[in-house]
Design a protein around this motif. Structure first.
Motif, PDB file in Angstrom:
ATOM      1  N   THR A  52      -8.300   3.039  11.763  1.00 26.14           N
ATOM      2  CA  THR A  52      -9.051   4.222  10.271  1.00 26.14           C
ATOM      3  C   THR A  52      -7.824   2.580   9.821  1.00 26.14           C
ATOM      4  O   THR A  52      -6.783   2.927   9.327  1.00 26.14           O
ATOM      5  N   LEU A  53      -9.115   2.025   8.303  1.00 23.94           N
ATOM      6  CA  LEU A  53      -9.212   1.351   7.345  1.00 23.94           C
ATOM      7  C   LEU A  53      -9.596   1.718   6.474  1.00 23.94           C
ATOM      8  O   LEU A  53     -10.812   1.744   6.050  1.00 23.94           O
ATOM      9  N   HIS A  54      -8.517   2.283   4.652  1.00 22.97           N
ATOM     10  CA  HIS A  54      -9.601   2.633   3.723  1.00 22.97           C
ATOM     11  C   HIS A  54      -9.417   1.263   3.260  1.00 22.97           C
ATOM     12  O   HIS A  54      -8.702   0.388   2.960  1.00 22.97           O
ATOM     13  N   ILE A  55     -10.609   1.348   2.005  1.00 22.66           N
ATOM     14  CA  ILE A  55     -10.838  -0.148   1.258  1.00 22.66           C
ATOM     15  C   ILE A  55     -11.042   0.344   0.514  1.00 22.66           C
ATOM     16  O   ILE A  55     -11.977   1.501  -0.004  1.00 22.66           O
TER      17      ILE A  55
ATOM     18  N   ASP B 187       0.110   4.848  -0.830  1.00 24.23           N
ATOM     19  CA  ASP B 187       0.852   4.504   0.286  1.00 24.23           C
ATOM     20  C   ASP B 187      -0.524   4.178   1.047  1.00 24.23           C
ATOM     21  O   ASP B 187      -1.180   3.893   0.892  1.00 24.23           O
ATOM     22  N   GLY B 188       0.384   2.893   2.195  1.00 26.06           N
ATOM     23  CA  GLY B 188      -0.196   2.511   3.084  1.00 26.06           C
ATOM     24  C   GLY B 188      -0.700   1.216   2.601  1.00 26.06           C
ATOM     25  O   GLY B 188      -1.565   0.462   3.637  1.00 26.06           O
ATOM     26  N   ILE B 189      -0.594   0.470   1.549  1.00 29.63           N
ATOM     27  CA  ILE B 189      -1.176  -1.066   1.379  1.00 29.63           C
ATOM     28  C   ILE B 189      -1.282  -2.131   2.430  1.00 29.63           C
ATOM     29  O   ILE B 189       0.267  -2.205   2.596  1.00 29.63           O
ATOM     30  N   GLN B 190      -2.184  -2.071   2.725  1.00 22.55           N
ATOM     31  CA  GLN B 190      -2.064  -3.071   4.401  1.00 22.55           C
ATOM     32  C   GLN B 190      -1.880  -4.801   3.049  1.00 22.55           C
ATOM     33  O   GLN B 190      -1.632  -6.012   3.918  1.00 22.55           O
TER      34      GLN B 190
ATOM     35  N   LYS C 117      -8.944   7.146  -1.899  1.00 27.34           N
ATOM     36  CA  LYS C 117      -8.013   6.113  -2.254  1.00 27.34           C
ATOM     37  C   LYS C 117      -6.468   6.743  -2.128  1.00 27.34           C
ATOM     38  O   LYS C 117      -5.258   6.545  -1.545  1.00 27.34           O
ATOM     39  N   GLU C 118      -6.481   8.149  -2.383  1.00 24.84           N
ATOM     40  CA  GLU C 118      -5.977   9.419  -2.558  1.00 24.84           C
ATOM     41  C   GLU C 118      -4.792   9.899  -0.892  1.00 24.84           C
ATOM     42  O   GLU C 118      -4.049   9.956  -1.181  1.00 24.84           O
ATOM     43  N   GLN C 119      -6.252   9.730  -0.039  1.00 23.63           N
ATOM     44  CA  GLN C 119      -5.635  10.043   1.310  1.00 23.63           C
ATOM     45  C   GLN C 119      -4.679   9.525   2.228  1.00 23.63           C
ATOM     46  O   GLN C 119      -4.577   8.151   1.666  1.00 23.63           O
ATOM     47  N   GLN C 120      -4.451   9.617   2.885  1.00 23.28           N
ATOM     48  CA  GLN C 120      -3.681   8.920   3.611  1.00 23.28           C
ATOM     49  C   GLN C 120      -4.403   7.790   4.586  1.00 23.28           C
ATOM     50  O   GLN C 120      -4.893   8.478   5.422  1.00 23.28           O
ATOM     51  N   GLY C 121      -3.264   7.375   4.735  1.00 17.69           N
ATOM     52  CA  GLY C 121      -3.848   5.842   5.200  1.00 17.69           C
ATOM     53  C   GLY C 121      -3.611   4.494   5.156  1.00 17.69           C
ATOM     54  O   GLY C 121      -3.124   3.811   4.250  1.00 17.69           O
ATOM     55  N   GLU C 122      -3.670   3.322   6.036  1.00 20.07           N
ATOM     56  CA  GLU C 122      -3.716   2.410   5.694  1.00 20.07           C
ATOM     57  C   GLU C 122      -4.770   1.340   5.010  1.00 20.07           C
ATOM     58  O   GLU C 122      -5.816   2.250   5.197  1.00 20.07           O
TER      59      GLU C 122
END
Length: 170
Positions: free
Chosen positions: A3-6, A126-129, A103-108
């Motif tokens: 899972t990846l957030h943009i 958090d989780g910025i890749q 963006k406020e949710q957990q995840g990469e």
């Protein structure tokens, strides 16, 4: 499922990048789902009011589901929480779930920047890749200076999912 957030602010290129990455991942033989946060206020665009689905919905149905032609559409008179939406988006067991926003949710996360001020607000997530945009900023993470660097963006994504090349997986 990876899972990846943009994430980024309006007009930072999130939808364009996700659409590109969906095409790339499908070409790589992966299944892909997308979950989008509609951050423009109000409801997302709804089907035409004359459709059966909208008649049910407008008359108070808690959910209206229509299926046909190889597709399913679901409308609900409620907005479930993020965990539930994520579960729904992954019903087909995709290899990759791309999430636009949340963006406020957990995840990469991949953070898209339009200008330096965006980084000042988003740097604490958090989780910025990966950070994309604003060539003048100094960061201690992987940074691609422009969202037009499509080959670099694609290579980063394939590395992130564990692909060594077009046909080999780590």
């Amino acid at each position: 499922m990876k899972t990846l957030h943009i994430v980024g602010f309006k007009n930072s290129g999130k939808t364009t990048l996700i659409a590109r990455w969906v095409r790339l991942l499908k070409k790589e033989g992966l299944s892909v789902a997308v979950l989008k946060h509609h951050g423009h206020g109000g409801q997302p665009a709804m089907p035409d009011a004359s459709t059966d689905t909208m008649q049910f919905f407008d008359n108070g149905a808690d959910a209206s589901v229509v299926a046909g032609g190889g597709a399913v559409q679901l409308l609900m008179n409620a907005e479930p929480g993020f965990a539930e939406l994520k579960r729904w988006a992954s019903i087909g067991n995709p290899d990759i779930l791309l999430i636009e926003g949340y963006k406020e949710q957990q995840g990469e996360k991949v953070v898209l920047l339009r200008e330096r001020e965006d980084w000042e607000v988003l740097r604490s997530l958090d989780g910025i890749q990966l950070i994309v945009g604003c060539p003048g900023i100094t960061v201690d993470r992987i940074h691609i200076a422009s969202r037009t660097e499509q080959q670099q963006l694609d290579s980063w994504l394939l590395d992130w999912i564990g692909k060594v090349n077009d046909s080999e997986t780590i």
